[in-house]
Design a protein around this motif. Structure first.
Motif, PDB file in Angstrom:
ATOM      1  N   SER A   1      -9.488 -11.924  -3.015  1.00  0.00           N
ATOM      2  CA  SER A   1      -8.005 -12.639  -2.493  1.00  0.00           C
ATOM      3  C   SER A   1      -8.005 -14.128  -3.029  1.00  0.00           C
ATOM      4  O   SER A   1      -6.759 -14.427  -3.652  1.00  0.00           O
ATOM      5  N   VAL A   2      -8.983 -15.049  -3.003  1.00  0.00           N
ATOM      6  CA  VAL A   2      -9.121 -16.297  -3.376  1.00  0.00           C
ATOM      7  C   VAL A   2      -8.776 -16.273  -4.964  1.00  0.00           C
ATOM      8  O   VAL A   2      -8.063 -16.977  -5.696  1.00  0.00           O
ATOM      9  N   LEU A   3      -9.555 -15.446  -5.795  1.00  0.00           N
ATOM     10  CA  LEU A   3      -9.415 -15.173  -7.087  1.00  0.00           C
ATOM     11  C   LEU A   3      -8.080 -14.772  -7.588  1.00  0.00           C
ATOM     12  O   LEU A   3      -7.540 -15.532  -8.737  1.00  0.00           O
ATOM     13  N   THR A   4      -7.500 -13.897  -6.884  1.00  0.00           N
ATOM     14  CA  THR A   4      -6.261 -13.572  -7.317  1.00  0.00           C
ATOM     15  C   THR A   4      -5.034 -14.511  -6.872  1.00  0.00           C
ATOM     16  O   THR A   4      -4.362 -14.984  -7.599  1.00  0.00           O
ATOM     17  N   VAL A   5      -5.062 -14.852  -5.721  1.00  0.00           N
ATOM     18  CA  VAL A   5      -3.823 -15.660  -5.035  1.00  0.00           C
ATOM     19  C   VAL A   5      -4.079 -17.356  -5.285  1.00  0.00           C
ATOM     20  O   VAL A   5      -3.244 -18.049  -5.865  1.00  0.00           O
TER      21      VAL A   5
ATOM     22  N   PHE B   1      -6.381 -18.598  -7.548  1.00  0.00           N
ATOM     23  CA  PHE B   1      -6.645 -18.962  -8.983  1.00  0.00           C
ATOM     24  C   PHE B   1      -5.532 -18.272  -9.910  1.00  0.00           C
ATOM     25  O   PHE B   1      -4.892 -19.094 -10.795  1.00  0.00           O
ATOM     26  N   GLY B   2      -5.707 -16.848  -9.969  1.00  0.00           N
ATOM     27  CA  GLY B   2      -4.704 -16.112 -10.963  1.00  0.00           C
ATOM     28  C   GLY B   2      -3.176 -16.529 -10.871  1.00  0.00           C
ATOM     29  O   GLY B   2      -2.765 -17.061 -11.654  1.00  0.00           O
ATOM     30  N   LEU B   3      -2.684 -16.408  -9.598  1.00  0.00           N
ATOM     31  CA  LEU B   3      -1.228 -16.782  -9.398  1.00  0.00           C
ATOM     32  C   LEU B   3      -0.857 -18.228  -9.659  1.00  0.00           C
ATOM     33  O   LEU B   3       0.267 -18.589  -9.879  1.00  0.00           O
ATOM     34  N   ALA B   4      -2.186 -19.167  -9.130  1.00  0.00           N
ATOM     35  CA  ALA B   4      -1.714 -20.602  -9.104  1.00  0.00           C
ATOM     36  C   ALA B   4      -1.606 -21.043 -10.616  1.00  0.00           C
ATOM     37  O   ALA B   4      -1.103 -22.095 -10.710  1.00  0.00           O
ATOM     38  N   ARG B   5      -2.222 -20.207 -11.559  1.00  0.00           N
ATOM     39  CA  ARG B   5      -2.285 -20.900 -12.829  1.00  0.00           C
ATOM     40  C   ARG B   5      -1.039 -19.962 -13.742  1.00  0.00           C
ATOM     41  O   ARG B   5      -1.064 -20.403 -14.743  1.00  0.00           O
ATOM     42  N   ALA B   6      -0.183 -19.230 -13.059  1.00  0.00           N
ATOM     43  CA  ALA B   6       0.768 -18.504 -13.771  1.00  0.00           C
ATOM     44  C   ALA B   6       1.856 -19.581 -14.115  1.00  0.00           C
ATOM     45  O   ALA B   6       2.103 -20.490 -13.682  1.00  0.00           O
ATOM     46  N   GLU B   7       2.739 -19.383 -15.216  1.00  0.00           N
ATOM     47  CA  GLU B   7       3.692 -20.264 -15.694  1.00  0.00           C
ATOM     48  C   GLU B   7       4.872 -20.114 -14.978  1.00  0.00           C
ATOM     49  O   GLU B   7       5.482 -21.290 -14.350  1.00  0.00           O
ATOM     50  N   ASN B   8       5.186 -19.086 -14.082  1.00  0.00           N
ATOM     51  CA  ASN B   8       6.466 -19.083 -13.535  1.00  0.00           C
ATOM     52  C   ASN B   8       6.157 -18.877 -12.105  1.00  0.00           C
ATOM     53  O   ASN B   8       5.545 -18.273 -11.568  1.00  0.00           O
TER      54      ASN B   8
ATOM     55  N   GLY C   1       3.734 -22.347  -1.065  1.00  0.00           N
ATOM     56  CA  GLY C   1       3.804 -22.207   0.393  1.00  0.00           C
ATOM     57  C   GLY C   1       3.393 -20.623   0.778  1.00  0.00           C
ATOM     58  O   GLY C   1       2.731 -20.463   1.596  1.00  0.00           O
ATOM     59  N   ILE C   2       3.992 -19.970  -0.131  1.00  0.00           N
ATOM     60  CA  ILE C   2       3.830 -18.325   0.285  1.00  0.00           C
ATOM     61  C   ILE C   2       2.302 -18.114  -0.189  1.00  0.00           C
ATOM     62  O   ILE C   2       1.727 -17.280   0.338  1.00  0.00           O
ATOM     63  N   ARG C   3       1.632 -18.627  -1.117  1.00  0.00           N
ATOM     64  CA  ARG C   3       0.350 -18.375  -1.417  1.00  0.00           C
ATOM     65  C   ARG C   3      -0.703 -18.956  -0.341  1.00  0.00           C
ATOM     66  O   ARG C   3      -1.739 -18.298   0.012  1.00  0.00           O
ATOM     67  N   ILE C   4      -0.102 -20.174   0.407  1.00  0.00           N
ATOM     68  CA  ILE C   4      -0.903 -20.610   1.559  1.00  0.00           C
ATOM     69  C   ILE C   4      -0.909 -19.631   2.618  1.00  0.00           C
ATOM     70  O   ILE C   4      -1.680 -19.390   3.301  1.00  0.00           O
ATOM     71  N   ILE C   5       0.322 -19.040   2.835  1.00  0.00           N
ATOM     72  CA  ILE C   5       0.405 -18.150   4.040  1.00  0.00           C
ATOM     73  C   ILE C   5      -0.402 -16.893   3.842  1.00  0.00           C
ATOM     74  O   ILE C   5      -0.926 -16.495   4.587  1.00  0.00           O
TER      75      ILE C   5
ATOM     76  N   SER D   1      -3.995 -17.714   4.249  1.00  0.00           N
ATOM     77  CA  SER D   1      -4.173 -17.823   5.700  1.00  0.00           C
ATOM     78  C   SER D   1      -4.218 -16.659   6.420  1.00  0.00           C
ATOM     79  O   SER D   1      -5.170 -16.477   7.345  1.00  0.00           O
ATOM     80  N   SER D   2      -3.196 -15.823   6.148  1.00  0.00           N
ATOM     81  CA  SER D   2      -3.346 -14.365   6.840  1.00  0.00           C
ATOM     82  C   SER D   2      -4.394 -13.849   6.555  1.00  0.00           C
ATOM     83  O   SER D   2      -5.272 -13.022   7.148  1.00  0.00           O
ATOM     84  N   ILE D   3      -4.801 -13.511   5.074  1.00  0.00           N
ATOM     85  CA  ILE D   3      -5.903 -12.732   4.880  1.00  0.00           C
ATOM     86  C   ILE D   3      -7.409 -13.242   5.493  1.00  0.00           C
ATOM     87  O   ILE D   3      -8.150 -12.611   5.949  1.00  0.00           O
ATOM     88  N   CYS D   4      -7.696 -14.681   5.463  1.00  0.00           N
ATOM     89  CA  CYS D   4      -8.858 -15.384   5.870  1.00  0.00           C
ATOM     90  C   CYS D   4      -8.839 -15.093   7.464  1.00  0.00           C
ATOM     91  O   CYS D   4      -9.880 -15.030   7.882  1.00  0.00           O
ATOM     92  N   GLY D   5      -7.548 -15.219   7.941  1.00  0.00           N
ATOM     93  CA  GLY D   5      -7.695 -15.461   9.421  1.00  0.00           C
ATOM     94  C   GLY D   5      -7.972 -14.096   9.959  1.00  0.00           C
ATOM     95  O   GLY D   5      -8.683 -13.766  10.875  1.00  0.00           O
ATOM     96  N   THR D   6      -7.648 -12.958   9.339  1.00  0.00           N
ATOM     97  CA  THR D   6      -7.578 -11.524   9.747  1.00  0.00           C
ATOM     98  C   THR D   6      -9.235 -11.095   9.538  1.00  0.00           C
ATOM     99  O   THR D   6      -9.765 -10.557  10.410  1.00  0.00           O
TER     100      THR D   6
END
Length: 374
Positions: free
Chosen positions: A268-272, A274-281, A295-299, A302-307
């Motif tokens: 989850s951290v690797l995809t959301v 790092f991967g999506l955080a470095r995307a151009e769009n 904001g959506i990446r944090i949500i 947070s949802s995955i880690c909380g679960t």
């Protein structure tokens, strides 16, 4: 399709007992209405929304050969109708497994009411988890998501998905939605309903979130990983009900459970993160389905880690409870064993008395009786 439990009593029509006993037949009739609607031109357009997947897009398979095309799908409001139909199918399959497999085993094993309900729950979930794991793994391999981990975030948003991927998510949503009426059909105890509602709600929240946010690839990987661990737990519980000495499956499940939680967080951290955080769009665009904003990446994280934290907390409490039960039962078993060995005289003691003293039974020998008779 008629699935009817044999009963000597005939409850009143449309009563509570009548609906519970015949719910599979009633649902089968409702599903048959949609299937029959496909046969008539007047109703075919409405019925097809419920039975087949919607929102397909045909695109060229390759840029060089425009004659070859493939069909991809995206989501929309009509998917709710498809989820409803396959929810009916899930209820029917649930009834088939219950009556023709689990009920027959229950009659042979003679379980108590508590074990009976837990056995049914584990039997249904183990079948679903196994089927979902095999199906999801097949999609991961065929779409090359396993060989290329960067595909989890590369070319996001993943708006267009293949047929198997969409059908998998529709089936997952349909199954967990069917769990709500099953609480009524299976006469679930009131004290068990809150626990059931919590984990059903968590499944629906995360599956629907991955589907609507176009994170279907990440969601598929995490679902297969989670379902495999849960399948191991429920199949181990089934073996435990047949033989209470069986504990190896739970030990293996405990190790894989912790490993599964760590691997879920890493992916989850690797995809959301790092991967999506470095995307151009990284602009929010509902039209193109791009939700890659901070904001959506944090949500999502947070949802995955909380679960995962909630599941670990429940896991630790479960292990502590088992350890306490084992610790409390062990002294009692040792005490019983000590009393049994202490109270049982040895062969020499039975012949000569306890601690070398002659007992009354030892004194009452055949010689003395012979002398008395003489």
């Amino acid at each position: 399709m008629a699935i009817r439990k044999k009963s000597s009593k005939n409850p009143p029509v449309l009563s509570h007992e009548f609906i519970v006993q015949n719910h599979a037949d009633i649902v089968s009739c409702v599903a048959m209405v949609f299937l029959l609607g496909l046969m008539f031109e007047i109703t075919a357009k409405a019925a097809v929304i419920f039975v087949t997947l919607q929102y397909n897009v045909t695109i060229p398979a390759t840029e060089e050969q425009a004659t070859e095309t493939i069909s991809l799908y995206h989501y929309g409001i009509k998917d709710l109708a498809t989820v409803f139909f396959y929810m009916l199918v899930a209820i029917i399959i649930h009834a088939i497994i219950q009556e023709y497999v689990l009920d027959k085993i229950n009659r042979r094993m003679h379980f108590s009411k508590t074990k009976h309900s837990k056995f049914n729950e584990s039997g249904q979930l183990s079948a679903f988890y196994l089927f979902s794991c095999v199906w999801g793994t097949n999609i991961l391999v065929s779409e090359n998501y396993v060989s290329d981990p960067t595909s989890l975030w590369k070319d996001y948003p993943h708006v267009l998905i293949p047929f198997q991927m969409k059908f998998f998510y529709i089936s997952q949503l349909a199954y967990w939605f069917h769990a709500f009426p099953e609480l009524y059909f299976q006469k679930t105890k009131k004290e068990d309903i809150p626990r059931q509602l919590v984990y059903i709600g968590l499944y629906l929240f995360h599956i629907a979130g991955a589907y609507l946010l176009n994170l279907t690839r990440l969601g598929l990987v995490l679902l297969v990983l989670h379902y495999f661990v849960e399948f191991l737990f429920h199949i181990s519980r089934l073996f435990y009900f047949s033989d209470e000495k069986y504990q190896k499956g739970f030990s293996l499940w405990a190790g894989l459970f912790v490993f599964g939680r760590l691997l879920t967080l890493i992916l989850s951290v690797l995809t959301v993160g790092f991967g999506l955080a470095r995307a151009e769009n990284q602009d929010l665009n509902l039209t193109t389905g791009n939700f890659n904003v901070l904001g959506i990446r944090i949500i999502v994280l947070s949802s995955i880690c909380g679960t995962q934290a909630f599941m670990m907390w429940k896991f630790i409490n479960f292990q502590l409870r088992r350890w306490r039960e084992h610790s409390s039962s062990q002294p009692q078993s040792l005490k019983k064993k000590f009393v049994t060995t202490k109270g049982r005289p040895s062969k020499k003691e039975r012949e000569n008395g306890v601690n070398g003293t002659v007992t009354s039974n030892g004194a009452d020998s055949p010689r003395s009786r012979k002398e008395k008779s003489s």
